[in-house]
Design a protein around this motif. Sequence first.
Motif, PDB file in Angstrom:
ATOM      1  N   VAL A  37     -11.241  27.162  -6.806  1.00  0.00           N
ATOM      2  CA  VAL A  37     -11.236  28.499  -7.405  1.00  0.00           C
ATOM      3  C   VAL A  37     -10.973  29.536  -6.304  1.00  0.00           C
ATOM      4  CG1 VAL A  37     -12.731  27.943  -9.353  1.00  0.00           C
ATOM      5  CG2 VAL A  37     -13.761  28.613  -7.159  1.00  0.00           C
ATOM      6  N   SER A  38     -10.568  30.734  -6.715  1.00  0.00           N
ATOM      7  CA  SER A  38     -10.123  31.752  -5.752  1.00  0.00           C
ATOM      8  C   SER A  38     -11.247  32.315  -4.884  1.00  0.00           C
ATOM      9  CB  SER A  38      -9.420  32.897  -6.491  1.00  0.00           C
ATOM     10  OG  SER A  38     -10.291  33.446  -7.445  1.00  0.00           O
ATOM     11  N   PHE A  39     -12.509  31.977  -5.202  1.00  0.00           N
ATOM     12  CA  PHE A  39     -13.621  32.491  -4.380  1.00  0.00           C
ATOM     13  C   PHE A  39     -14.313  31.357  -3.611  1.00  0.00           C
ATOM     14  CE2 PHE A  39     -14.817  32.079  -8.860  1.00  0.00           C
ATOM     15  CZ  PHE A  39     -15.843  31.145  -8.804  1.00  0.00           C
ATOM     16  N   VAL A  40     -13.642  30.200  -3.488  1.00  0.00           N
ATOM     17  CA  VAL A  40     -14.229  29.091  -2.728  1.00  0.00           C
ATOM     18  C   VAL A  40     -14.423  29.525  -1.276  1.00  0.00           C
ATOM     19  CG1 VAL A  40     -11.987  28.060  -2.116  1.00  0.00           C
ATOM     20  CG2 VAL A  40     -14.032  26.623  -2.181  1.00  0.00           C
ATOM     21  N   LYS A  41     -15.508  29.033  -0.653  1.00  0.00           N
ATOM     22  CA  LYS A  41     -15.752  29.375   0.749  1.00  0.00           C
ATOM     23  C   LYS A  41     -14.710  28.682   1.641  1.00  0.00           C
ATOM     24  CE  LYS A  41     -20.638  30.560   0.886  1.00  0.00           C
ATOM     25  NZ  LYS A  41     -20.905  30.722  -0.531  1.00  0.00           N
ATOM     26  N   GLU A  42     -14.206  29.441   2.602  1.00  0.00           N
ATOM     27  CA  GLU A  42     -13.203  28.913   3.534  1.00  0.00           C
ATOM     28  C   GLU A  42     -13.708  27.648   4.234  1.00  0.00           C
ATOM     29  OE1 GLU A  42     -11.509  30.755   7.511  1.00  0.00           O
ATOM     30  OE2 GLU A  42     -10.722  31.828   5.757  1.00  0.00           O
ATOM     31  N   ALA A  43     -14.989  27.655   4.575  1.00  0.00           N
ATOM     32  CA  ALA A  43     -15.587  26.511   5.284  1.00  0.00           C
ATOM     33  C   ALA A  43     -15.500  25.233   4.448  1.00  0.00           C
ATOM     34  CB  ALA A  43     -17.042  26.816   5.635  1.00  0.00           C
ATOM     35  N   LYS A  59      -6.036  36.732  -1.040  1.00  0.00           N
ATOM     36  CA  LYS A  59      -6.452  37.587   0.081  1.00  0.00           C
ATOM     37  C   LYS A  59      -7.859  37.189   0.537  1.00  0.00           C
ATOM     38  CE  LYS A  59      -3.657  41.635  -1.027  1.00  0.00           C
ATOM     39  NZ  LYS A  59      -3.648  42.983  -1.582  1.00  0.00           N
ATOM     40  N   GLY A  60      -8.091  37.356   1.842  1.00  0.00           N
ATOM     41  CA  GLY A  60      -9.433  37.094   2.378  1.00  0.00           C
ATOM     42  C   GLY A  60      -9.556  35.778   3.114  1.00  0.00           C
ATOM     43  N   TYR A  61      -8.542  34.942   3.013  1.00  0.00           N
ATOM     44  CA  TYR A  61      -8.582  33.658   3.717  1.00  0.00           C
ATOM     45  C   TYR A  61      -7.756  33.733   4.996  1.00  0.00           C
ATOM     46  CZ  TYR A  61     -10.651  31.641  -0.473  1.00  0.00           C
ATOM     47  OH  TYR A  61     -11.485  31.369  -1.524  1.00  0.00           O
ATOM     48  N   ASP A  62      -8.242  33.037   6.033  1.00  0.00           N
ATOM     49  CA  ASP A  62      -7.518  32.965   7.297  1.00  0.00           C
ATOM     50  C   ASP A  62      -6.506  31.821   7.195  1.00  0.00           C
ATOM     51  OD1 ASP A  62      -6.608  32.613   9.898  1.00  0.00           O
ATOM     52  OD2 ASP A  62      -8.569  33.032  10.805  1.00  0.00           O
ATOM     53  N   VAL A  63      -5.287  32.163   6.768  1.00  0.00           N
ATOM     54  CA  VAL A  63      -4.261  31.140   6.524  1.00  0.00           C
ATOM     55  C   VAL A  63      -3.989  30.322   7.789  1.00  0.00           C
ATOM     56  CG1 VAL A  63      -1.856  30.745   5.838  1.00  0.00           C
ATOM     57  CG2 VAL A  63      -3.183  32.532   4.707  1.00  0.00           C
ATOM     58  N   ILE A 123       0.865  -1.179   0.000  1.00  0.00           N
ATOM     59  CA  ILE A 123       0.000   0.000   0.000  1.00  0.00           C
ATOM     60  C   ILE A 123       0.907   1.236   0.000  1.00  0.00           C
ATOM     61  CG2 ILE A 123      -1.743   1.288   1.292  1.00  0.00           C
ATOM     62  CD1 ILE A 123      -2.562  -1.488   2.506  1.00  0.00           C
ATOM     63  N   LYS A 124       0.652   2.148  -0.910  1.00  0.00           N
ATOM     64  CA  LYS A 124       1.547   3.298  -1.097  1.00  0.00           C
ATOM     65  C   LYS A 124       1.108   4.502  -0.257  1.00  0.00           C
ATOM     66  CE  LYS A 124       3.681   0.878  -4.198  1.00  0.00           C
ATOM     67  NZ  LYS A 124       4.834   0.100  -3.756  1.00  0.00           N
ATOM     68  N   PRO A 125       2.056   5.364   0.126  1.00  0.00           N
ATOM     69  CA  PRO A 125       1.702   6.622   0.800  1.00  0.00           C
ATOM     70  C   PRO A 125       0.884   7.516  -0.133  1.00  0.00           C
ATOM     71  CG  PRO A 125       4.072   6.190   0.953  1.00  0.00           C
ATOM     72  CD  PRO A 125       3.513   5.229  -0.045  1.00  0.00           C
ATOM     73  N   ILE A 126       0.074   8.372   0.460  1.00  0.00           N
ATOM     74  CA  ILE A 126      -0.731   9.321  -0.314  1.00  0.00           C
ATOM     75  C   ILE A 126      -0.498  10.732   0.229  1.00  0.00           C
ATOM     76  CG2 ILE A 126      -3.082  10.082  -0.909  1.00  0.00           C
ATOM     77  CD1 ILE A 126      -3.973   7.151  -0.732  1.00  0.00           C
ATOM     78  N   LEU A 127      -0.173  11.657  -0.679  1.00  0.00           N
ATOM     79  CA  LEU A 127      -0.033  13.066  -0.321  1.00  0.00           C
ATOM     80  C   LEU A 127      -1.205  13.839  -0.919  1.00  0.00           C
ATOM     81  CD1 LEU A 127       1.599  15.505   0.818  1.00  0.00           C
ATOM     82  CD2 LEU A 127       2.736  15.621  -1.409  1.00  0.00           C
ATOM     83  N   ALA A 128      -1.940  14.558  -0.067  1.00  0.00           N
ATOM     84  CA  ALA A 128      -3.047  15.401  -0.527  1.00  0.00           C
ATOM     85  C   ALA A 128      -2.584  16.859  -0.551  1.00  0.00           C
ATOM     86  CB  ALA A 128      -4.247  15.245   0.390  1.00  0.00           C
ATOM     87  N   VAL A 129      -2.759  17.497  -1.697  1.00  0.00           N
ATOM     88  CA  VAL A 129      -2.341  18.900  -1.877  1.00  0.00           C
ATOM     89  C   VAL A 129      -3.565  19.752  -2.194  1.00  0.00           C
ATOM     90  CG1 VAL A 129      -0.917  20.480  -3.225  1.00  0.00           C
ATOM     91  CG2 VAL A 129      -0.063  18.194  -2.692  1.00  0.00           C
ATOM     92  N   ILE A 130      -3.734  20.828  -1.436  1.00  0.00           N
ATOM     93  CA  ILE A 130      -4.857  21.743  -1.642  1.00  0.00           C
ATOM     94  C   ILE A 130      -4.325  23.068  -2.200  1.00  0.00           C
ATOM     95  CG2 ILE A 130      -6.597  23.141  -0.437  1.00  0.00           C
ATOM     96  CD1 ILE A 130      -6.928  20.722   1.487  1.00  0.00           C
ATOM     97  N   THR A 131      -4.905  23.498  -3.293  1.00  0.00           N
ATOM     98  CA  THR A 131      -4.554  24.804  -3.858  1.00  0.00           C
ATOM     99  C   THR A 131      -5.824  25.650  -3.980  1.00  0.00           C
ATOM    100  OG1 THR A 131      -4.705  23.872  -6.096  1.00  0.00           O
ATOM    101  CG2 THR A 131      -2.518  24.060  -5.151  1.00  0.00           C
ATOM    102  N   ILE A 132      -5.670  26.957  -3.811  1.00  0.00           N
ATOM    103  CA  ILE A 132      -6.788  27.895  -3.972  1.00  0.00           C
ATOM    104  C   ILE A 132      -6.322  29.003  -4.907  1.00  0.00           C
ATOM    105  CG2 ILE A 132      -8.389  29.466  -2.826  1.00  0.00           C
ATOM    106  CD1 ILE A 132      -7.934  27.918  -0.225  1.00  0.00           C
ATOM    107  N   GLY A 133      -7.102  29.229  -5.977  1.00  0.00           N
ATOM    108  CA  GLY A 133      -6.755  30.296  -6.917  1.00  0.00           C
ATOM    109  C   GLY A 133      -5.797  29.821  -7.992  1.00  0.00           C
ATOM    110  N   ASP A 134      -5.228  30.783  -8.727  1.00  0.00           N
ATOM    111  CA  ASP A 134      -4.425  30.439  -9.901  1.00  0.00           C
ATOM    112  C   ASP A 134      -3.057  31.121  -9.894  1.00  0.00           C
ATOM    113  OD1 ASP A 134      -5.395  32.962 -10.280  1.00  0.00           O
ATOM    114  OD2 ASP A 134      -6.429  32.546 -12.172  1.00  0.00           O
ATOM    115  N   ASP A 135      -2.411  31.142  -8.726  1.00  0.00           N
ATOM    116  CA  ASP A 135      -1.062  31.704  -8.625  1.00  0.00           C
ATOM    117  C   ASP A 135      -0.103  30.902  -9.513  1.00  0.00           C
ATOM    118  OD1 ASP A 135       0.867  33.499  -6.888  1.00  0.00           O
ATOM    119  OD2 ASP A 135       1.763  31.503  -6.933  1.00  0.00           O
ATOM    120  N   GLU A 136       0.571  31.580 -10.436  1.00  0.00           N
ATOM    121  CA  GLU A 136       1.414  30.888 -11.422  1.00  0.00           C
ATOM    122  C   GLU A 136       2.581  30.152 -10.776  1.00  0.00           C
ATOM    123  OE1 GLU A 136       0.861  30.300 -14.660  1.00  0.00           O
ATOM    124  OE2 GLU A 136      -1.059  31.291 -14.350  1.00  0.00           O
TER     125      GLU A 136
END
Length: 280
Positions: free
Chosen positions: A65-71, A97-101, A26-39
Motif C-alpha cells: 500500500v502507498s503508506f507502507v514503511k520504507e524499512a 512521494k515520500g520514499y527515498d527511491v 529449475i526455473k528463473p524467478i523474477l521478484a517485482v515490488i510495487t508501492i501504491g496504486d499507480d494505474e
Amino acid sequence: MITIDGNGLAAKIKDELKSEIDSYEIKPILAVITIGDDESSKVYVNNKKKACNYVGISFLHFDYVSFVKEAEVIKKIEELNKDNKVSGIIVQLPLPKGYDVNKIINTINNNKDVDGLTNESIGKLINKEDGFIPCTPKGIMSIFDYYKINLEGKNVVIIGRSNLVGKPLIQECLKKDATVTICHSKTSDLKSYTKKADILIVATGIKHLINKTMIKKDSVIIDVGINKVNNKLYGDVNPNVEEKCSYLSPVPGGVGPMTVVMLLQNTLTAYKKINGIKNE
C-alpha cells in the motif's frame, strides 16, 4: 520508409528465451515490488507478468500500500537478495512521494539488478564492464542490431536525460562509435539539433513534440514516448515524419514490447550467473 516491428522482434526473442528456459529443470524467478496504486504501473506490471508466464519465468509480486514503511520494503529486498532461488529483483517506478527511491533501488544486490538502475550497475555501464543494461536502452540497441542500423560515425541525437533511458543510451551509443548529442527541456532551438540527426531518439513524454519539419531526410527515428490522451496512445513523434525518415519505431508496437523482453533476457542472464551456467 521501414516501420520497425517491435512486436515481431520481441515475439521472436521471447520464443528463443522460452526454448532455453524449457531446458532448465529449475526455473528463473523474477521478484517485482510495487508501492501504491499507480494505474500505468499496474498495466506495465501485468505486461511483465504475462511475458514471464509465456517464457517460463516464475513471477513473484509484492504489492504494498502507498503508506507502507520504507524499512519494510528494504527488509523485503534484503530477504530477496539472500534467496538464491530469486534471479532478479525490480522495484516498479514511479514510487509515491515520500520514499527515498535511490536508497530503495540501491538495496538491490547488483547481481539481481535486472533493471540496471543501481549505482553499481550505472558505474559498470560507464566503464564498459559486464553488468545489466537498463531495459529500454538495451531494447533500442537490439533494434539497431536486428535492422543492421550502423551507428559508427553517425550523429545520434537523444532528447531526454532520464536515468531510465537518456543517460544509459549515451553510453550505449558511444560504445558503437556514434557522435552523441543530448537535448532536454532546457535546450534552446531544439530544431537546430534534430535537423542534424542521422538517428533521433525521442523520450520526453510530450505528444508529437517532433514533426517532419524538424528532421533530416532519411534519418532513423526511435520514438520512446508513451502519451495517453482520451484512452488512446500517442508517441513523442508525429506520424507525418514517415514522409522523410528511413526507419520509424511506432507507438504502440515499437520500443515498448522490446523493453519488456529485455527484462526477461536480463532475468535469464542473472539466473545463469547465479547457477554457474555458461553461454554455449
